[in-house]
Design a protein around this motif. Sequence first.
Motif, PDB file in Angstrom:
ATOM      1  N   VAL A   1      39.100  41.591  28.238  1.00 15.96           N
ATOM      2  CA  VAL A   1      39.679  42.425  29.433  1.00 15.96           C
ATOM      3  C   VAL A   1      41.022  42.870  29.405  1.00 15.96           C
ATOM      4  O   VAL A   1      42.016  41.961  29.177  1.00 15.96           O
ATOM      5  CB  VAL A   1      39.176  42.157  30.829  1.00 15.96           C
ATOM      6  N   THR A   2      41.145  44.219  29.587  1.00 12.12           N
ATOM      7  CA  THR A   2      42.589  44.684  29.669  1.00 12.12           C
ATOM      8  C   THR A   2      43.068  45.185  31.121  1.00 12.12           C
ATOM      9  O   THR A   2      42.082  45.509  31.812  1.00 12.12           O
ATOM     10  CB  THR A   2      43.060  45.773  28.639  1.00 12.12           C
ATOM     11  N   GLY A   3      44.175  45.197  31.498  1.00  4.36           N
ATOM     12  CA  GLY A   3      44.603  45.807  32.958  1.00  4.36           C
ATOM     13  C   GLY A   3      44.331  44.692  33.827  1.00  4.36           C
ATOM     14  O   GLY A   3      43.921  43.461  33.813  1.00  4.36           O
ATOM     15  N   GLU A   4      44.716  44.980  35.153  1.00  5.03           N
ATOM     16  CA  GLU A   4      44.534  44.003  36.239  1.00  5.03           C
ATOM     17  C   GLU A   4      44.146  45.147  37.559  1.00  5.03           C
ATOM     18  O   GLU A   4      44.219  46.031  37.493  1.00  5.03           O
ATOM     19  CB  GLU A   4      46.064  43.680  36.737  1.00  5.03           C
ATOM     20  N   GLY A   5      43.518  44.157  38.447  1.00  9.88           N
ATOM     21  CA  GLY A   5      42.930  44.776  39.903  1.00  9.88           C
ATOM     22  C   GLY A   5      42.033  45.619  39.414  1.00  9.88           C
ATOM     23  O   GLY A   5      40.886  45.625  38.550  1.00  9.88           O
ATOM     24  N   ASP A   6      41.994  46.957  40.115  1.00  6.29           N
ATOM     25  CA  ASP A   6      40.966  48.138  39.803  1.00  6.29           C
ATOM     26  C   ASP A   6      40.997  48.588  38.350  1.00  6.29           C
ATOM     27  O   ASP A   6      40.160  49.319  38.186  1.00  6.29           O
ATOM     28  CB  ASP A   6      41.300  49.061  41.078  1.00  6.29           C
ATOM     29  N   ALA A   7      42.082  48.421  37.959  1.00  8.08           N
ATOM     30  CA  ALA A   7      42.394  49.158  36.456  1.00  8.08           C
ATOM     31  C   ALA A   7      41.740  48.144  35.363  1.00  8.08           C
ATOM     32  O   ALA A   7      41.853  48.499  34.210  1.00  8.08           O
ATOM     33  CB  ALA A   7      43.989  49.349  36.191  1.00  8.08           C
ATOM     34  N   ARG A   8      41.102  46.834  35.699  1.00 10.97           N
ATOM     35  CA  ARG A   8      40.252  46.159  34.714  1.00 10.97           C
ATOM     36  C   ARG A   8      39.531  46.609  33.839  1.00 10.97           C
ATOM     37  O   ARG A   8      38.728  47.606  34.441  1.00 10.97           O
ATOM     38  CB  ARG A   8      39.782  44.900  35.468  1.00 10.97           C
ATOM     39  N   HIS A   9      39.520  46.618  32.634  1.00 12.15           N
ATOM     40  CA  HIS A   9      38.645  47.324  31.594  1.00 12.15           C
ATOM     41  C   HIS A   9      38.079  46.334  30.763  1.00 12.15           C
ATOM     42  O   HIS A   9      38.776  45.667  30.076  1.00 12.15           O
ATOM     43  CB  HIS A   9      39.212  48.673  31.072  1.00 12.15           C
TER      44      HIS A   9
END
Length: 67
Positions: free
Chosen positions: A50-58
Motif C-alpha cells: 500500500v502507498t499513501g495515507e488516509g483517504d489517499a491509500r492505494h
Amino acid sequence: MQATAYTYDSETRSGSVLLDDGTPLPFDTAAFDAGGLLLLRPGQRVRIEVTGEGDARHIELITLQTL
C-alpha cells in the motif's frame, strides 16, 4: 501488509480487501496484474503493498499470502 480478499470481479480483475482492523480497501486491475494472480476468491489471505495515507491509500500490489 496482510489482508483478506473481500470482493473480486473476474471481468475487471479488480475488487476489495478487508484489512485486519476490518477496514475495506479497493484494488484495481493494475494492482491485481502486478501480483501475477490468475484468480482470487473471497476469504483468501493476501499480501498487499500500500502507498499513501488516509483517504489517499492505494494498493499497488496484491498477491497470495504464503507461509
